[in-house]
Design a protein around this motif. Structure first.
Motif, mmCIF file in Angstrom:
data_model
loop_
_atom_site.group_PDB
_atom_site.id
_atom_site.type_symbol
_atom_site.label_atom_id
_atom_site.label_comp_id
_atom_site.label_asym_id
_atom_site.label_seq_id
_atom_site.Cartn_x
_atom_site.Cartn_y
_atom_site.Cartn_z
ATOM 1 N N GLY A 105 0.744 -1.145 -0.054
ATOM 2 C CA GLY A 105 -0.325 -0.044 0.086
ATOM 3 C C GLY A 105 0.805 1.339 -0.145
ATOM 4 O O GLY A 105 0.335 1.943 -0.961
ATOM 5 N N VAL A 106 1.701 1.313 0.702
ATOM 6 C CA VAL A 106 2.991 2.339 0.671
ATOM 7 C C VAL A 106 3.487 2.386 -0.295
ATOM 8 O O VAL A 106 3.902 3.348 -0.934
ATOM 9 C CB VAL A 106 3.189 2.245 1.878
ATOM 10 C CG1 VAL A 106 5.037 3.342 1.987
ATOM 11 C CG2 VAL A 106 2.955 1.878 3.140
ATOM 12 N N ALA A 107 3.942 1.599 -1.089
ATOM 13 C CA ALA A 107 4.564 1.999 -2.224
ATOM 14 C C ALA A 107 3.409 2.455 -3.124
ATOM 15 O O ALA A 107 3.862 2.562 -4.288
ATOM 16 C CB ALA A 107 5.016 -0.239 -2.385
ATOM 17 N N ILE A 108 2.468 2.081 -3.224
ATOM 18 C CA ILE A 108 0.984 2.074 -4.372
ATOM 19 C C ILE A 108 0.834 3.816 -3.866
ATOM 20 O O ILE A 108 0.852 4.258 -5.038
ATOM 21 C CB ILE A 108 0.052 1.028 -4.091
ATOM 22 C CG1 ILE A 108 0.468 -0.084 -5.156
ATOM 23 C CG2 ILE A 108 -0.909 2.198 -4.760
ATOM 24 C CD1 ILE A 108 0.244 -0.098 -6.192
ATOM 25 N N LEU A 109 0.797 4.300 -2.974
ATOM 26 C CA LEU A 109 0.725 5.681 -3.050
ATOM 27 C C LEU A 109 1.582 5.939 -3.008
ATOM 28 O O LEU A 109 1.311 7.521 -3.921
ATOM 29 C CB LEU A 109 0.794 5.695 -1.446
ATOM 30 C CG LEU A 109 -0.664 5.790 0.323
ATOM 31 C CD1 LEU A 109 -0.616 5.816 1.437
ATOM 32 C CD2 LEU A 109 -2.097 6.356 -0.855
ATOM 33 N N ALA A 110 3.113 5.619 -3.614
ATOM 34 C CA ALA A 110 4.458 6.911 -3.312
ATOM 35 C C ALA A 110 4.160 6.488 -5.292
ATOM 36 O O ALA A 110 4.206 7.940 -5.540
ATOM 37 C CB ALA A 110 5.219 6.033 -3.613
ATOM 38 N N GLU A 111 3.825 6.138 -5.836
ATOM 39 C CA GLU A 111 3.546 5.507 -7.251
ATOM 40 C C GLU A 111 2.413 6.638 -7.657
ATOM 41 O O GLU A 111 2.460 7.033 -8.383
ATOM 42 C CB GLU A 111 3.242 4.430 -7.393
ATOM 43 C CG GLU A 111 4.391 2.959 -8.023
ATOM 44 C CD GLU A 111 4.203 1.869 -7.863
ATOM 45 O OE1 GLU A 111 3.583 1.205 -8.608
ATOM 46 O OE2 GLU A 111 5.035 0.772 -7.686
ATOM 47 N N VAL A 112 1.290 6.482 -6.964
ATOM 48 C CA VAL A 112 0.300 7.690 -7.063
ATOM 49 C C VAL A 112 0.390 8.429 -7.146
ATOM 50 O O VAL A 112 -0.137 9.820 -8.210
ATOM 51 C CB VAL A 112 -0.845 7.511 -6.752
ATOM 52 C CG1 VAL A 112 -1.663 8.262 -6.590
ATOM 53 C CG2 VAL A 112 -1.373 5.709 -6.685
ATOM 54 N N PHE A 113 1.640 8.957 -5.576
ATOM 55 C CA PHE A 113 2.290 10.402 -6.005
ATOM 56 C C PHE A 113 3.043 11.015 -7.207
ATOM 57 O O PHE A 113 3.092 11.927 -7.772
ATOM 58 C CB PHE A 113 2.501 10.539 -4.636
ATOM 59 C CG PHE A 113 1.980 10.992 -4.001
ATOM 60 C CD1 PHE A 113 1.258 12.162 -3.319
ATOM 61 C CD2 PHE A 113 2.101 10.403 -2.918
ATOM 62 C CE1 PHE A 113 0.109 12.401 -3.112
ATOM 63 C CE2 PHE A 113 0.963 10.109 -1.818
ATOM 64 C CZ PHE A 113 0.100 10.960 -1.944
ATOM 65 N N VAL A 114 3.394 10.025 -7.335
ATOM 66 C CA VAL A 114 4.941 9.958 -8.815
ATOM 67 C C VAL A 114 3.616 10.278 -10.137
ATOM 68 O O VAL A 114 4.457 11.527 -10.973
ATOM 69 C CB VAL A 114 5.737 8.835 -9.293
ATOM 70 C CG1 VAL A 114 6.026 9.225 -10.315
ATOM 71 C CG2 VAL A 114 6.894 8.915 -7.812
ATOM 72 N N LEU A 115 2.589 9.592 -10.561
ATOM 73 C CA LEU A 115 2.321 9.671 -11.767
ATOM 74 C C LEU A 115 1.738 11.451 -11.420
ATOM 75 O O LEU A 115 1.464 11.842 -12.491
ATOM 76 C CB LEU A 115 1.187 9.426 -11.091
ATOM 77 C CG LEU A 115 -0.274 8.711 -12.298
ATOM 78 C CD1 LEU A 115 0.846 8.389 -13.403
ATOM 79 C CD2 LEU A 115 -1.191 7.882 -12.389
ATOM 80 N N LEU A 116 1.181 11.645 -10.283
ATOM 81 C CA LEU A 116 0.051 13.350 -10.301
ATOM 82 C C LEU A 116 1.119 14.445 -10.488
ATOM 83 O O LEU A 116 1.724 15.677 -11.376
ATOM 84 C CB LEU A 116 0.298 13.213 -8.733
ATOM 85 C CG LEU A 116 -1.197 12.805 -8.196
ATOM 86 C CD1 LEU A 116 -1.493 13.125 -6.709
ATOM 87 C CD2 LEU A 116 -2.211 13.211 -9.027
ATOM 88 N N ILE A 117 2.376 13.740 -9.845
ATOM 89 C CA ILE A 117 3.712 15.065 -10.160
ATOM 90 C C ILE A 117 4.398 14.863 -11.455
ATOM 91 O O ILE A 117 4.269 16.323 -12.283
ATOM 92 C CB ILE A 117 4.957 14.137 -10.145
ATOM 93 C CG1 ILE A 117 5.431 14.018 -8.712
ATOM 94 C CG2 ILE A 117 6.355 15.527 -9.929
ATOM 95 C CD1 ILE A 117 6.605 13.938 -7.228
ATOM 96 N N VAL A 118 3.499 13.629 -12.174
ATOM 97 C CA VAL A 118 3.629 14.068 -14.124
ATOM 98 C C VAL A 118 2.509 14.776 -14.509
ATOM 99 O O VAL A 118 2.286 15.359 -15.337
ATOM 100 C CB VAL A 118 4.283 12.686 -14.497
ATOM 101 C CG1 VAL A 118 4.000 12.633 -16.187
ATOM 102 C CG2 VAL A 118 5.357 11.859 -13.811
ATOM 103 N N LEU A 119 1.641 14.152 -14.161
ATOM 104 C CA LEU A 119 0.228 15.155 -14.598
ATOM 105 C C LEU A 119 0.133 16.191 -14.499
ATOM 106 O O LEU A 119 -0.468 16.964 -15.062
ATOM 107 C CB LEU A 119 -0.723 13.724 -14.103
ATOM 108 C CG LEU A 119 -1.037 12.517 -14.958
ATOM 109 C CD1 LEU A 119 -2.079 11.795 -14.262
ATOM 110 C CD2 LEU A 119 -0.916 12.217 -16.379
ATOM 111 N N MET A 120 -0.013 16.548 -13.167
ATOM 112 C CA MET A 120 0.338 18.054 -12.245
ATOM 113 C C MET A 120 1.337 18.871 -13.286
ATOM 114 O O MET A 120 1.529 19.593 -12.430
ATOM 115 C CB MET A 120 -0.098 17.786 -11.308
ATOM 116 C CG MET A 120 -1.905 17.485 -11.085
ATOM 117 S SD MET A 120 -2.405 17.550 -9.525
ATOM 118 C CE MET A 120 -3.671 16.525 -9.589
ATOM 119 N N LYS A 121 1.662 19.369 -14.015
ATOM 120 C CA LYS A 121 3.192 20.186 -13.825
ATOM 121 C C LYS A 121 2.775 21.194 -13.557
ATOM 122 O O LYS A 121 1.578 21.707 -14.578
ATOM 123 C CB LYS A 121 4.543 19.317 -15.079
ATOM 124 C CG LYS A 121 2.840 19.162 -16.480
ATOM 125 C CD LYS A 121 4.185 18.947 -17.744
ATOM 126 C CE LYS A 121 3.170 17.962 -19.287
ATOM 127 N NZ LYS A 121 3.668 17.726 -19.897
#
Lengths: 309, 74
Positions: B58-74
């Motif tokens: 769950g922690v790893a998935i959360l971190a991946e979601v935040f990375v995805l947000l960084i890419v999408l919300m530039k």
């Protein structure tokens, strides 16, 4: 993927592929709903793709789980036949290995129905998302009935927008996690009384300054549990579909990069078997995520009931 | 600067995979070790390993979601 790309021919292959992937995992646009419904309390009640998928999942659960159990309960001799055999294995597995060790013998019968409902609903929602029924319908619509892709009045074209996995939507999993959040409070209240449940959040008998740190941490933890449940399920379901589509998209990207069909076909030799393998992995993920959500819900409910000091 | 943006997300994703891989690896190694020493305790060991495994995931998935947000919300 070819079916829905009709309207977006501008931009390079990379942008098109990115848009396409997001389009295939997100909900359909609320401004172009599948069925239009009036506003209620200033909220647009129109049915989008994920709401339709939720209805389909509910119907499936009704036909596959609820109807056989109703028929079984009304039988004179309680001997399971057919589908009921499989259901009985699942139900007794969930009750004996997920609910009973966590919640305790006294409360098994109060919480097993909720946990089983979570399991069946999440499992069917995940599994229906992996069946590419709408893409097949779109292909038939396009190449058998010759409906152009940009005809927005066609019903099946409307169905093609958005992804089919309802549990890949953060709102759906957030609703499920809110049910868990409320059941944690209800479980603690039923077992210990309302005031004692909130007192149980922190162990008593510690020196005073520890409570200044501990109470905020426990309150944050109360909200982090359902948040983690939400994120885990939705991100797992979305992530698998994105990986699958990205690997299949390599064909389009390479064909565009080298301006040759054969480059795309060559990459297909690698990316199609890889996509098959990832689909197999996704089938495991579907089962594991349904299990994880139910297990963690049972653990959290059990933590409110069995308080250790 | 556009490139740095994606570079940061990619490095973050790599770090997540290293962390989650180390965690799951240690967990699986310890479980296999325990089962090899005491095969009769397999069920208990599997049960004890499951929960931390899913929390870690769950922690790893959360971190991946935040990375995805960084890419999408530039």
């Amino acid at each position: 993927m070819l079916v829905s790309t009709g309207e977006q021919n501008s931009g390079g292959a990379m942008e098109q592929v990115g848009d396409n992937i997001i389009h295939h995992v997100s909900n359909s646009d609320i401004h172009h709903p599948i069925f239009s419904l009036p506003h209620l309390f200033n909220i647009d009640m129109s049915v989008t793709k994920h709401v339709l998928m939720l209805w389909i999942v509910a119907l499936t659960v009704g036909f596959v789980v609820i109807l056989p159990i109703q028929r079984y309960v009304q039988q004179r001799r309680l001997i399971p036949t057919g589908l009921m055999n499989a259901l009985e294995i699942v139900v007794s597995f969930v009750r004996d290995t997920i609910v009973k060790p966590n919640v305790g013998l006294k409360w098994v019968n109060s919480w097993a129905p909720l946990i089983l409902t979570f399991l069946f609903f999440i499992f069917f929602a995940n599994a229906i998302g992996m069946i590419p029924i709408f893409d097949v319908l779109g292909l038939v619509n396009r190449f058998v009935f010759h409906v152009p892709a940009n005809d927005s009045h066609n019903f099946i074209n409307g169905l093609l927008h958005g992804g089919p996995t309802a549990t890949g939507n953060f709102n759906v999993t957030a609703a499920l996690a809110i049910i868990t959040f409320l059941s944690i409070i209800i479980a603690g209240t039923k077992a210990h009384g309302f005031i004692q449940h909130w007192k149980n959040l922190v162990p008593h008998g510690l020196p005073g300054f520890v409570y200044i740190i501990l109470i905020p941490i426990e309150i944050i933890g109360m909200f982090v549990k359902p948040f983690a449940l939400t994120m885990r399920l939705a991100a797992n379901m979305t992530g698998g579909h994105i990986a699958l589509l990205a690997i299949l998209s390599f064909m389009a990207i390479f064909a565009d990069m080298f301006q040759s069909v054969f480059a795309g076909l060559g990459v297909a030799l690698i990316s199609v078997p890889l996509a098959v393998a990832i689909s197999g992995l996704e089938i495991i993920v579907i089962i594991v995520q349904a299990y994880v959500f139910t297990l963690l819900s049972a653990v959290f409910i059990g933590m409110a009931i069995k308080v250790h000091h | 600067m556009e490139v740095l943006h994606y570079l940061g997300a990619a490095i973050g994703l790599g770090l997540i995979v290293i962390g989650a891989g180390l965690g799951i690896g240690r967990l699986a190694a310890a479980a296999a070790d325990g089962i090899a020493r005491q095969p009769e305790a397999t069920d208990q060991i599997t049960g004890a390993v499951n929960l931390p495994l899913f929390l870690l995931e769950g922690v790893a998935i959360l971190a991946e979601v935040f990375v995805l947000l960084i890419v999408l919300m530039k």
